[in-house]
Design an enzyme around this catalytic site. Structure first.
Site, PDB file in Angstrom:
ATOM      1  N   HIS A  13       0.875  -1.199   0.000  1.00 47.49           N
ATOM      2  CA  HIS A  13       0.000   0.000   0.000  1.00 47.49           C
ATOM      3  C   HIS A  13       0.899   1.232   0.000  1.00 47.49           C
ATOM      4  O   HIS A  13       1.417   1.630   1.042  1.00 47.49           O
ATOM      5  CB  HIS A  13      -0.918   0.005   1.231  1.00 47.49           C
ATOM      6  CG  HIS A  13      -1.900   1.145   1.227  1.00 47.49           C
ATOM      7  ND1 HIS A  13      -3.259   0.953   1.394  1.00 47.49           N
ATOM      8  CD2 HIS A  13      -1.740   2.480   1.091  1.00 47.49           C
ATOM      9  CE1 HIS A  13      -3.876   2.113   1.342  1.00 47.49           C
ATOM     10  NE2 HIS A  13      -2.964   3.080   1.175  1.00 47.49           N
ATOM     11  N   HIS A  15       1.652   5.291  -1.696  1.00 48.39           N
ATOM     12  CA  HIS A  15       1.305   6.472  -2.505  1.00 48.39           C
ATOM     13  C   HIS A  15       2.591   7.119  -2.988  1.00 48.39           C
ATOM     14  O   HIS A  15       3.428   7.500  -2.164  1.00 48.39           O
ATOM     15  CB  HIS A  15       0.529   7.497  -1.673  1.00 48.39           C
ATOM     16  CG  HIS A  15      -0.749   6.958  -1.107  1.00 48.39           C
ATOM     17  ND1 HIS A  15      -1.948   7.047  -1.774  1.00 48.39           N
ATOM     18  CD2 HIS A  15      -1.012   6.301   0.045  1.00 48.39           C
ATOM     19  CE1 HIS A  15      -2.899   6.480  -1.048  1.00 48.39           C
ATOM     20  NE2 HIS A  15      -2.359   6.009   0.064  1.00 48.39           N
ATOM     21  N   LYS A 103      -9.412  -0.411  -6.082  1.00 53.54           N
ATOM     22  CA  LYS A 103      -9.549   0.166  -4.736  1.00 53.54           C
ATOM     23  C   LYS A 103     -10.912   0.781  -4.540  1.00 53.54           C
ATOM     24  O   LYS A 103     -11.372   1.595  -5.344  1.00 53.54           O
ATOM     25  CB  LYS A 103      -8.466   1.244  -4.563  1.00 53.54           C
ATOM     26  CG  LYS A 103      -8.477   1.978  -3.238  1.00 53.54           C
ATOM     27  CD  LYS A 103      -7.677   1.272  -2.175  1.00 53.54           C
ATOM     28  CE  LYS A 103      -7.781   1.977  -0.829  1.00 53.54           C
ATOM     29  NZ  LYS A 103      -6.629   2.819  -0.544  1.00 53.54           N
ATOM     30  N   HIS A 140     -10.625   0.922   1.488  1.00 54.37           N
ATOM     31  CA  HIS A 140     -10.432   1.920   2.548  1.00 54.37           C
ATOM     32  C   HIS A 140     -11.622   1.743   3.478  1.00 54.37           C
ATOM     33  O   HIS A 140     -12.734   2.141   3.150  1.00 54.37           O
ATOM     34  CB  HIS A 140     -10.364   3.348   1.989  1.00 54.37           C
ATOM     35  CG  HIS A 140     -10.084   4.351   3.070  1.00 54.37           C
ATOM     36  ND1 HIS A 140      -8.862   4.978   3.204  1.00 54.37           N
ATOM     37  CD2 HIS A 140     -10.846   4.788   4.100  1.00 54.37           C
ATOM     38  CE1 HIS A 140      -8.894   5.766   4.275  1.00 54.37           C
ATOM     39  NE2 HIS A 140     -10.093   5.670   4.829  1.00 54.37           N
ATOM     40  N   HIS A 178      -4.724  -0.745   5.654  1.00 57.50           N
ATOM     41  CA  HIS A 178      -4.316  -0.033   6.868  1.00 57.50           C
ATOM     42  C   HIS A 178      -5.300  -0.237   8.022  1.00 57.50           C
ATOM     43  O   HIS A 178      -5.907   0.706   8.517  1.00 57.50           O
ATOM     44  CB  HIS A 178      -4.064   1.465   6.614  1.00 57.50           C
ATOM     45  CG  HIS A 178      -5.027   2.133   5.648  1.00 57.50           C
ATOM     46  ND1 HIS A 178      -6.384   2.038   5.757  1.00 57.50           N
ATOM     47  CD2 HIS A 178      -4.798   2.914   4.571  1.00 57.50           C
ATOM     48  CE1 HIS A 178      -6.942   2.733   4.773  1.00 57.50           C
ATOM     49  NE2 HIS A 178      -6.006   3.264   4.043  1.00 57.50           N
ATOM     50  N   ASP A 251       1.335   2.626   3.537  1.00 57.83           N
ATOM     51  CA  ASP A 251       0.488   3.811   3.346  1.00 57.83           C
ATOM     52  C   ASP A 251       1.334   5.087   3.417  1.00 57.83           C
ATOM     53  O   ASP A 251       0.841   6.135   3.836  1.00 57.83           O
ATOM     54  CB  ASP A 251      -0.659   3.855   4.364  1.00 57.83           C
ATOM     55  CG  ASP A 251      -1.737   4.864   3.980  1.00 57.83           C
ATOM     56  OD1 ASP A 251      -1.791   5.265   2.799  1.00 57.83           O
ATOM     57  OD2 ASP A 251      -2.517   5.256   4.865  1.00 57.83           O
TER      58      ASP A 251
HETATM   59  C1  NCD Z   1      -3.690   8.907   1.986  1.00 59.20           C
HETATM   60  C2  NCD Z   1      -3.189   9.952   0.992  1.00 59.20           C
HETATM   61  O1  NCD Z   1      -2.721  11.015   1.429  1.00 59.20           O
HETATM   62  O2  NCD Z   1      -3.242   9.713  -0.217  1.00 59.20           O
HETATM   63  N1  NCD Z   1      -3.866   9.544   3.253  1.00 59.20           N
HETATM   64  C3  NCD Z   1      -3.902   8.920   4.460  1.00 59.20           C
HETATM   65  O3  NCD Z   1      -4.156   9.590   5.459  1.00 59.20           O
HETATM   66  N2  NCD Z   1      -3.696   7.636   4.587  1.00 59.20           N
HETATM   67  C4  NCD Z   1      -4.940   8.288   1.471  1.00 59.20           C
HETATM   68  C5  NCD Z   1      -5.364   7.034   2.204  1.00 59.20           C
HETATM   69  O4  NCD Z   1      -4.770   5.971   2.023  1.00 59.20           O
HETATM   70  O5  NCD Z   1      -6.309   7.092   2.976  1.00 59.20           O
HETATM   71 ZN    ZN Z   2      -3.306   5.007   1.517  1.00 61.19          ZN
END
Ligand code: NCD
Ligand code: ZN
Length: 348
Positions: A13, A15, A103, A140, A178, A251
Site C-alpha cells: 500500500h 502512494h 480500490k 479503505h 491499513h 500507506d
Molecule cells: C492517503 C493519501 O494522502 O493519499 N492519506 C492517508 O491519510 N492515509 C490516502 C489514504 O490511504 O487514505
Molecule cells: Zn493510503
C-alpha cells in the site's frame, strides 16, 4: 542480534503521487522494497487500465533513474473504482498483467476520494467481475457518515459494510487496507482465507497520544486516524502472529509541508525513508524479529499471487537520524514521520 537478513520486502500500500513529487519519492521506496502496490488516488484518479499502465511507466523510469537496487523495483498498479467503472475495465486490468487490484474509496473518506463510491450496490457488477477474474479488492475501510465519530469509523464500516460484502462475494479476494482497530483485526482473523489486511508502521508504533498529547502534531495525522493503545496492541499482535493474512503496507503518503502544517491539515504520513526500520523497531519490541520476514516479504506476495523477491537485504543495528525534511519537487518539501529523531536500524 545486530544484523538480520531478509528477502527484499514488498510494500502492499504505497502512494507515490505524480510528476516531480513522484520522481522525488519513488527512490526512497524503490531502494528498499522489491515491489509495491501503488495507490490510484491521483488528480484525476487512475480509473482506467490505460492510465494505470502510463503511470506505471513513469514510476519505472523514476526507479531506473535512481539506479542501484531501485532499478529493479516492480510497481504493481491499482484501479480507482467509481460508480461508473465498467466490468470490461476489470478484464482489461487483469489482462494487462500489471494491475493487481482495484480500490474502493467510500466517497469523501480520505485524500482525493471524492470520485469514490457513494452507494456500494452500484459497483456490484464490477465486484462480480473481479470475483470471477480474481482481481483483488482493496478497501479503505471507513464510513463517511458525519454522525459517526472519527475514531469509530473503521469499526462501523467493518460491521456494517465489509462483513456483508464478504458474505455476498465469497470468492472475492479482499484486503482491508491499513487496519487500525481491534475490531478490524478480529474480523480479518475470523474471515475466510479470501480476506487479508495491510498494517502500516505508524499504526503499529503509535497511538493517538503521539498526535494529540502535549500539542497537536499534524505529521501524525492520517486516515484512518491513530487509535488508542488497546487497538495498537491488537495490531502488533496480528502483525507478529505469523498469520499470512496480515502483511506490510506502509500507506506512505507524502504531502507538502504547508498542506500538513495548516489550520486544516490534510491526512497522510510520509514514512517511506524509515518504514522498514520502523517495522523492525516494532517487531523487536514484541520479541518477534524472526517473524518480520514473513510479514514484510512473503505473505503479501502469496496473497496477490506474485513471486516474492529472491534478493536479500540486511537490517543492521546502527543509529541514524531521520532528516528534518526531504525535497518533494517544485520547491516543496515533505516532513517524514520521526523527522529529526533517531532510528535504531538501518537498511543495507
Ligand atoms: C492517503 C493519501 O494522502 O493519499 N492519506 C492517508 O491519510 N492515509 C490516502 C489514504 O490511504 O487514505
Ligand atoms: Zn493510503
Amino acid at each position: 542480534m545486530d544484523r538480520i537478513e531478509l528477502l527484499r520486502p514488498a510494500d502492499w500500500h504505497l502512494h507515490v503521487r505524480q510528476g516531480e513529487a513522484m520522481r522525488a519519492v519513488v527512490p526512497a521506496s524503490a531502494a528498499v522494497f522489491a515491489q509495491a502496490l501503488v495507490m490510484p488516488n491521483l488528480k484525476p484518479p487512475v480509473t482506467t487500465t490505460a492510465a494505470a499502465l502510463a503511470y506505471r511507466e513513469e514510476i519505472l523510469a523514476a526507479a531506473r533513474a535512481a539506479g542501484g537496487r531501485a532499478a529493479s523495483f516492480v510497481p504493481w498498479m491499482t484501479l480507482y473504482l467509481t460508480e461508473a467503472t465498467a466490468p470490461q475495465e476489470i478484464d482489461r486490468a487483469v489482462d494487462s498483467g500489471a494491475v493487481l487490484a482495484a480500490k474502493l474509496y467510500p466517497a469523501g473518506a480520505t485524500t482525493n476520494s471524492d470520485a469514490g463510491v457513494r452507494r456500494i450496490e452500484r459497483i456490484y457488477p464490477v465486484l462480480e467481475r473481479m470475483q470471477q477474474r480474481g482481481l483483488v479488492l482493496c478497501v479503505h475501510g471507513e464510513v463517511v457518515d458525519p454522525e459517526v465519530d472519527i475514531f469509530d469509523r473503521e469499526a462501523v464500516f467493518v460491521e456494517g459494510v465489509l462483513a456483508p460484502l464478504v458474505a455476498r462475494f465469497p470468492g472475492l479476494k479482499v484486503v482491508l487496507e491499513h487496519v487500525t482497530t481491534a475490531e478490524g483485526v478480529a474480523f480479518v482473523r475470523e474471515a475466510p482465507e479470501t480476506v487479508a489486511a495491510t498494517l502500516t508502521a505508524h499504526h503499529l508504533r503509535y497511538e493517538r497520544n503521539a498526535m494529540l498529547a502535549g500539542g497537536i502534531r499534524p505529521h501524525f495525522y492520517c486516515l484512518p486516524i491513530l487509535k488508542r493503545e488497546r487497538h495498537r496492541r491488537a495490531l502488533v499482535e496480528a502483525a507478529t502472529s505469523g498469520s499470512p493474512k496480515f502483511f506490510l503496507g506502509t500507506d506512505s503518503a507524502p504531502h507538502p509541508r504547508g498542506a500538513k502544517e495548516s489550520a486544516c491539515g490534510c491526512a497522510g504520513c510520509y514514512t517511506a525513508p524509515l518504514a522498514l526500520p520502523l517495522y523492525a523497531e516494532v517487531f523487536e519490541a514484541a520479541g518477534a524479529l524472526d517473524r518480520l520476514e514473513g510479514f514484510a516479504s512473503r505473505f503479501g506476495a502469496r496473497f496477490y499471487g506474485v513471486a516474492e523477491s529472491t534478493e536479500r537485504i540486511a537490517l543492521v543495528r546502527r543509529p541514524w537520524t531521520v532528516p528534518a525534511a526531504v525535497p518533494l519537487g517544485e520547491g516543496e518539501e515533505v516532513v517524514p514521520l520521526r523527522a529529526g529523531e533517531t532510528m535504531g536500524w538501518v537498511v543495507e
